[in-house]
Scaffold this active site. Structure first.
Site, PDB file in Angstrom:
ATOM      1  N   ASN A 148      50.489  45.050  22.263  1.00  0.00           N
ATOM      2  CA  ASN A 148      50.956  43.681  22.098  1.00  0.00           C
ATOM      3  C   ASN A 148      51.553  43.081  23.365  1.00  0.00           C
ATOM      4  OD1 ASN A 148      52.671  45.869  21.032  1.00  0.00           O
ATOM      5  ND2 ASN A 148      54.266  44.309  21.048  1.00  0.00           N
ATOM      6  N   GLN A 176      47.183  43.237  16.763  1.00  0.00           N
ATOM      7  CA  GLN A 176      46.805  42.326  17.857  1.00  0.00           C
ATOM      8  C   GLN A 176      45.283  42.213  18.019  1.00  0.00           C
ATOM      9  OE1 GLN A 176      48.638  40.345  19.799  1.00  0.00           O
ATOM     10  NE2 GLN A 176      50.622  40.993  18.996  1.00  0.00           N
ATOM     11  N   SER A 196      47.716  41.717  10.309  1.00  0.00           N
ATOM     12  CA  SER A 196      48.689  40.694   9.938  1.00  0.00           C
ATOM     13  C   SER A 196      48.078  39.316  10.156  1.00  0.00           C
ATOM     14  CB  SER A 196      49.932  40.855  10.804  1.00  0.00           C
ATOM     15  OG  SER A 196      50.895  39.915  10.445  1.00  0.00           O
ATOM     16  N   HIS A 198      49.159  36.274  10.539  1.00  0.00           N
ATOM     17  CA  HIS A 198      49.664  35.244  11.471  1.00  0.00           C
ATOM     18  C   HIS A 198      49.257  35.480  12.921  1.00  0.00           C
ATOM     19  CE1 HIS A 198      53.352  37.124  13.452  1.00  0.00           C
ATOM     20  NE2 HIS A 198      53.181  37.980  12.463  1.00  0.00           N
ATOM     21  N   THR A 234      54.234  40.686  -7.604  1.00  0.00           N
ATOM     22  CA  THR A 234      53.286  39.594  -7.850  1.00  0.00           C
ATOM     23  C   THR A 234      52.618  39.189  -6.544  1.00  0.00           C
ATOM     24  OG1 THR A 234      54.640  38.825  -9.668  1.00  0.00           O
ATOM     25  CG2 THR A 234      53.099  37.223  -8.736  1.00  0.00           C
ATOM     26  N   CYS A 321      59.406  40.438  19.719  1.00  0.00           N
ATOM     27  CA  CYS A 321      60.520  41.150  19.083  1.00  0.00           C
ATOM     28  C   CYS A 321      61.577  41.556  20.085  1.00  0.00           C
ATOM     29  CB  CYS A 321      60.012  42.408  18.389  1.00  0.00           C
ATOM     30  SG  CYS A 321      58.613  42.092  17.363  1.00  0.00           S
TER      31      CYS A 321
HETATM   32  N1  PLP Z   1      52.283  45.583  15.358  1.00  0.00           N
HETATM   33  C1  PLP Z   1      51.990  44.865  16.457  1.00  0.00           C
HETATM   34  C2  PLP Z   1      51.143  45.473  17.534  1.00  0.00           C
HETATM   35  C3  PLP Z   1      52.466  43.557  16.587  1.00  0.00           C
HETATM   36  O1  PLP Z   1      52.181  42.860  17.679  1.00  0.00           O
HETATM   37  C4  PLP Z   1      53.258  43.023  15.543  1.00  0.00           C
HETATM   38  C5  PLP Z   1      53.839  41.673  15.650  1.00  0.00           C
HETATM   39  O2  PLP Z   1      54.298  41.244  16.675  1.00  0.00           O
HETATM   40  C6  PLP Z   1      53.520  43.815  14.418  1.00  0.00           C
HETATM   41  C7  PLP Z   1      53.006  45.094  14.364  1.00  0.00           C
HETATM   42  C8  PLP Z   1      54.332  43.309  13.272  1.00  0.00           C
HETATM   43  O3  PLP Z   1      53.596  42.437  12.478  1.00  0.00           O
HETATM   44  P1  PLP Z   1      54.326  41.421  11.476  1.00  0.00           P
HETATM   45  O4  PLP Z   1      54.946  40.375  12.322  1.00  0.00           O
HETATM   46  O5  PLP Z   1      53.235  40.878  10.616  1.00  0.00           O
HETATM   47  O6  PLP Z   1      55.305  42.204  10.688  1.00  0.00           O
END
Ligand code: PLP
Length: 389
Positions: A148, A176, A196, A198, A234, A321
């Protein structure tokens, strides 16, 4: 609106995805567990989304479980495999996302043994290092598909061959990568895959875990019969429909999108590397098309970020993060960068709607801010003076 160059942190929800989701807040609002027509209508949306998700990664619909996002999918895959095995050894890498690293750390407190593989200067985990680390009691290998921070794509196929040869489960955090590079779980020998929505123009708070047919993992959430009793609660029907639509669109448009992003990244690279003492971090070729991670010697990335933000340009230092934590990236340090070099790195991630003009504006602004910051950086001035001696 400014110039958004932080698509690895999150993407906006595509208008077509939003359109597909809206009915599930209104007419199709039923609980998918209900036996009446309202429930069935909502359920049909889930069936379609499951098909779309499976198709996107070469899986079958029965192998797809919807979750609350990437972090949950990672937690479930790793803890679920560990709990099912009862005890044993897990292999991961030092550059994984916290969702994987912290889960492995937690399992260490529960008696599991964890090997954390180092990476090369290019941020790559080698399949050989995975092979060398495998033991009699290894139960799981969890290596991310693409990093990431640096965008480096790991050698999935080679790692899949190693795990298959040794009969060890292979999980990958593909958060990613999904929707950005083609993925076929069978071709790559992947048993468990996290995604994920988003990160590929779908909504936040919804993801999926692919679990290969026949692979047994313990449930993470107890409390009902949803998702074959494996993940109770749900179903987030609007979110799941959003994920399905987003992944189908992303995969359909993957080639032109990748070409668009790669061209913009190339432009950025050329523009930024024209400055002295600037380097690109991560693998040269095995990388996500839309990611570039750059270190500008002598500056603090946080300062650059703030100045860019004042100019309406959004990039990040490290991952979203860890941004704001002011800690230098552990990923870059694992690759051999000094603390200073890691502190001087920014991640720029382009997306569908970015234009060449936006990139040119970003290059000009970054150059100006970096020059100004370097002019007041004693560290950089000292270095300059030394090299002129
Ligand atoms: N794993 C990686 C490589 C990510 O880049 C991210 C999000 O930044 C996540 C896991 C976490 O995903 P989520 O934001 O959907 O919890």
């Amino acid at each position: 609106m400014g110039i958004y160059l932080d698509h690895a942190a999150t993407t906006y929800t595509d208008e077509r995805v939003l359109e597909a989701m809206l009915p599930y807040f209104r007419n199709e609002f039923g609980n998918t567990s209900s036996v009446h027509g309202f429930g069935r209508d909502a359920g049909a949306g889930i069936v379609k989304a499951r098909q779309q998700t499976a198709e996107a990664i070469g899986a079958s619909p029965g192998e797809v479980y919807f979750t609350g996002g990437g972090t949950e999918s990672d937690n479930w895959a790793i803890k679920g495999a560990a709990e099912e095995a009862g005890s044993g050894h897990i292999i991961t890498s030092a550059v994984e996302h916290r969702a994987v690293l912290d889960t492995c750390k937690y399992l260490e407190t529960k008696g599991f043994d964890v090997t954390c593989l180092t990476v090369g200067e290019d941020g790559m985990v080698s399949a050989q290092s995975v092979a060398d680390a495998i033991r009699e009691d290894t139960i799981l290998v969890t290596i991310m598909f693409a990093n990431n921070e640096t965008g480096t794509i790991m050698p999935m196929k080679e790692i899949g061959e190693v795990t298959k040869k040794h009969g060890v489960l292979f999980h990958t955090d593909a958060v990613q990568a999904v929707g950005h590079v083609p993925i076929d779980v069978n071709e790559l020998g992947i048993d468990l895959l996290s995604m994920s929505a988003h990160k590929f123009y779908g909504p936040k708070g919804v993801g999926a875990l692919y679990v290969r047919d026949g692979v047994k993992i313990a449930k993470l959430i107890h409390g009902g019969s949803h998702e074959k009793g494996m993940r109770s609660g749900t179903l987030n029907s609007a979110g799941i429909v959003g994920l399905g639509t987003a992944i189908a669109l992303a995969v359909e448009e993957i080639a032109p999108q990748a070409a668009h992003e790669a061209a913009l990244v190339q432009r950025l690279k050329q523009g930024l590397l024209s400055m002295p003492d600037t380097r690109v971090n991560g693998h040269e070729t095995s990388r996500l098309p839309g990611n570039i991670n750059v270190s500008f010697d002598g500056i603090e990335a946080e300062a650059l970020l703030l100045h860019l933000d004042l100019n309406g340009i959004a990039v990040s230092a490290g991952s979203a993060c860890s941004s704001g934590s002011n800690k230098p990236s552990y990923v870059l340090q694992e690759m051999g960068l000094t603390i200073e070099q890691a502190r001087a790195a920014v991640r720029i991630t382009v997306g569908r709607e970015n234009t060449e003009q936006e990139i040119d504006t970003a290059i000009e602004t970054i150059k100006e801010v970096v020059s100004n910051l370097r002019a007041i950086s004693p560290l950089y001035q000292n270095k300059q003076a030394k090299s002129e001696e």
